[in-house]
Design a protein around this motif. Structure first.
Motif, short mmCIF file in Angstrom:
data_model
loop_
_atom_site.label_atom_id
_atom_site.label_comp_id
_atom_site.label_asym_id
_atom_site.label_seq_id
_atom_site.Cartn_x
_atom_site.Cartn_y
_atom_site.Cartn_z
N PRO A 72 5.05 -2.95 16.62
CA PRO A 72 5.66 -2.03 15.05
C PRO A 72 5.98 -3.27 14.17
O PRO A 72 5.79 -2.89 12.86
CB PRO A 72 7.06 -1.74 15.89
CG PRO A 72 7.25 -2.38 16.99
CD PRO A 72 5.95 -2.81 17.47
N GLY A 73 6.56 -4.51 14.20
CA GLY A 73 6.70 -5.20 13.25
C GLY A 73 5.42 -5.53 12.47
O GLY A 73 5.45 -5.48 11.09
N LEU A 74 4.33 -5.72 13.07
CA LEU A 74 2.91 -6.02 12.43
C LEU A 74 2.63 -4.91 11.67
O LEU A 74 2.13 -4.90 10.53
CB LEU A 74 1.88 -6.19 13.49
CG LEU A 74 0.55 -6.45 13.05
CD1 LEU A 74 0.51 -7.57 11.98
CD2 LEU A 74 -0.29 -6.53 14.16
N GLN A 75 2.81 -3.40 11.95
CA GLN A 75 2.59 -2.43 11.45
C GLN A 75 3.11 -2.11 10.13
O GLN A 75 2.73 -1.63 9.21
CB GLN A 75 2.61 -1.28 12.36
CG GLN A 75 1.55 -1.17 13.56
CD GLN A 75 0.00 -0.84 13.28
OE1 GLN A 75 -0.23 -0.69 11.79
NE2 GLN A 75 -0.79 -0.91 14.07
N ILE A 76 4.50 -2.56 10.31
CA ILE A 76 5.40 -2.24 9.07
C ILE A 76 4.91 -3.10 7.97
O ILE A 76 4.85 -3.18 6.97
CB ILE A 76 7.08 -2.50 9.52
CG1 ILE A 76 7.25 -1.19 10.39
CG2 ILE A 76 7.85 -2.68 8.27
CD1 ILE A 76 8.80 -1.57 10.96
N LEU A 77 4.46 -4.50 8.47
CA LEU A 77 4.37 -5.63 7.24
C LEU A 77 2.90 -5.09 6.86
O LEU A 77 2.86 -5.51 5.56
CB LEU A 77 4.03 -7.05 8.36
CG LEU A 77 3.63 -7.95 7.56
CD1 LEU A 77 4.52 -8.48 6.25
CD2 LEU A 77 3.36 -9.46 8.07
N LEU A 90 0.31 -3.24 1.77
CA LEU A 90 -0.64 -2.21 1.07
C LEU A 90 0.32 -1.39 0.05
O LEU A 90 -0.36 -1.19 -1.26
CB LEU A 90 -1.10 -1.14 1.84
CG LEU A 90 -2.23 -0.34 1.69
CD1 LEU A 90 -3.26 -1.00 0.98
CD2 LEU A 90 -2.38 0.85 2.53
N VAL A 91 1.71 -1.35 0.23
CA VAL A 91 2.28 -0.46 -0.85
C VAL A 91 2.53 -1.67 -1.84
O VAL A 91 2.36 -1.10 -3.31
CB VAL A 91 3.75 -0.19 -0.13
CG1 VAL A 91 4.75 0.13 -1.38
CG2 VAL A 91 3.62 0.88 0.44
N SER A 92 2.82 -2.94 -1.74
CA SER A 92 2.84 -3.78 -2.77
C SER A 92 1.75 -3.94 -3.66
O SER A 92 1.52 -3.98 -4.90
CB SER A 92 3.31 -5.26 -2.22
OG SER A 92 4.65 -5.05 -1.47
N LEU A 118 -4.51 -10.05 2.49
CA LEU A 118 -3.70 -10.14 3.74
C LEU A 118 -3.45 -9.09 4.60
O LEU A 118 -3.59 -8.87 5.65
CB LEU A 118 -2.23 -10.80 3.26
CG LEU A 118 -1.98 -12.11 2.78
CD1 LEU A 118 -0.84 -12.15 1.89
CD2 LEU A 118 -2.13 -13.05 3.68
N TYR A 119 -3.69 -7.66 3.66
CA TYR A 119 -3.27 -6.71 4.58
C TYR A 119 -4.81 -6.35 5.32
O TYR A 119 -4.85 -5.91 6.39
CB TYR A 119 -3.42 -5.39 3.40
CG TYR A 119 -3.90 -4.07 4.08
CD1 TYR A 119 -2.67 -3.48 4.71
CD2 TYR A 119 -4.95 -3.57 3.72
CE1 TYR A 119 -2.97 -1.95 5.10
CE2 TYR A 119 -5.12 -2.15 4.29
CZ TYR A 119 -4.25 -1.57 5.10
OH TYR A 119 -4.59 -0.26 5.45
#
Length: 298
Positions: free
Chosen positions: A71-76, A81-83, A165-166
Motif C-alpha cells: 500500500p505504501g508503494l501504491q500511495i507513493l 503521478l498527481v504531482s 520515477l512513477y
C-alpha cells in the motif's frame, strides 16, 4: 494472428497519443482560466469513478482489485503521478504545448539514469552515450546562457523526472500487484489527495467551460481505456515507441491551432532527444529479448 495483434496495438497506441495531445490542449485552456489544482481535481474525480467501474467488473470484484501487497508503494506512485500532472499542466500554461513537450520528451532518458538505483538494472555504454546525447539535445532546447532561457523551462524537466520515477515504481509494483490494482490505486488515491486543496481553491466555472471540462474528463478516461486495450492486444515493449506520436500531435495542435511558435533549435533539440530516447528503449528491448532467449535455451 500475432501480426494482426501488433498492428492493432500500434493503431491503439497512436490513437491514445492523439487523445493525450487533445487532453493536454484542453488542460492548457482550462488551467489558463482557472486554478490548476481545481482543474486536475475534477479530472481525477472522473478518472477515479472510471477506474472504480473497471475494478468492479474485474474477476473477483472490487475487493480483489483493492487488495495490495504494497500500500505504501501504491500511495507513493499516486503522489508522484498527481504531482507530475499538476506540474505539467502548469508547464503548458507557462510555456505552451510545443516547448513543454519538447523538454518532457527526455523522460525515457531519465528512466535509464534512475533504473539502476531503483530497479537494479544495468545500462551499457551505448545507452549511457545515448543519454548524454539526449541531454545535449535538452540543452539545445533550453539554450541556457542566452536571452531566450527562462527558469520556467525547467518545469517540464521536473515533470519528466516525476513521470520517470512513477514509471519505474509502476514496474516495481508489478512484482507484487496486478496491473488493475495499480490502476485503481492511481486514480482513487489521486482524487483523494487533490480534493481538499482543489475544493479550497475552487473557482466558479463559466457554463461553456464546463463543456470543455467534460471533454477533458471523457478524453482522460477514453485514453486510459484505449491504453489498457493496447497493452492487452500487444506487448508493451513493441508498441511503446509509438507513444512519441503524442509529441507530434501536441506540436501540431500547438502550432496550427494555438499559434505557438516552433523555433528551429527547439525542433533540432527535440529530434536529438527523441532519437536518443528511442535508441535507449530499443537497446533495452534487445537486451531483454536476448536474456529471454538465453533462458529458453538454458
Amino acid at each position: 494472428m500475432r501480426e494482426q495483434n501488433l498492428r492493432a496495438g500500434i493503431l491503439l497506441m497512436i490513437a491514445v497519443s492523439f487523445i493525450f495531445a487533445v487532453q493536454d490542449a484542453l488542460s492548457r485552456h482550462l488551467a489558463s482560466e482557472y486554478n490548476t489544482i481545481m482543474v486536475v481535481m475534477i479530472r481525477y474525480w472522473f478518472f477515479a469513478a472510471f477506474v472504480t467501474a473497471i475494478a468492479a467488473r474485474a474477476g473477483g470484484g472490487l475487493r480483489s482489485v483493492v487488495r495490495t501487497a504494497r500500500p505504501g508503494l501504491q500511495i507513493l506512485r499516486a503522489v508522484l503521478l498527481v504531482s507530475e500532472v499538476c506540474v505539467m499542466v502548469l508547464a503548458f500554461v507557462l510555456l505552451g504545448l510545443v516547448q513543454a513537450h519538447a523538454v518532457f520528451a527526455a523522460f525515457p532518458l531519465i528512466v535509464t539514469v534512475l533504473s539502476g538505483p531503483i530497479l537494479g538494472e544495468k545500462a551499457g555504454w551505448r545507452r549511457w552515450a545515448a543519454v548524454m546525447v539526449g541531454f545535449a539535445g535538452i540543452l539545445v532546447i533550453l539554450r541556457p546562457g542566452t536571452g531566450v532561457f527562462t527558469p520556467a523551462a525547467l518545469i517540464p524537466l521536473l515533470s519528466a523526472t516525476l513521470f520517470a520515477l512513477y514509471s519505474l515504481l509502476t514496474r516495481y509494483a508489478a512484482r507484487y500487484d496486478p496491473p488493475e490494482t495499480s490502476f485503481f490505486w492511481t486514480g482513487v488515491v489521486g482524487a483523494v489527495l487533490l480534493t481538499p486543496a482543489g475544493l479550497f481553491l475552487w473557482q466558479p466555472m463559466a457554463r461553456e467551460d464546463w463543456g470543455w471540462m467534460l471533454g477533458l474528463c471523457v478524453a482522460s478516461s477514453l485514453s486510459h481505456y484505449l491504453l489498457i486495450r493496447a497493452y492487452d492486444v500487444a506487448e508493451a515493449s513493441a508498441i511503446q515507441p509509438f507513444a512519441y506520436f503524442q509529441l507530434v500531435f501536441s506540436v501540431a495542435i500547438g502550432v496550427l491551432l494555438l499559434g505557438e511558435p516552433l523555433h528551429p533549435l527547439t525542433a533540432l533539440g527535440t529530434a536529438i532527444v527523441v532519437s536518443a530516447g528511442l535508441f535507449t528503449f530499443l537497446r533495452a528491448r534487445q537486451k531483454a529479448v536476448a536474456l529471454e532467449g538465453s533462458d529458453d535455451t538454458g
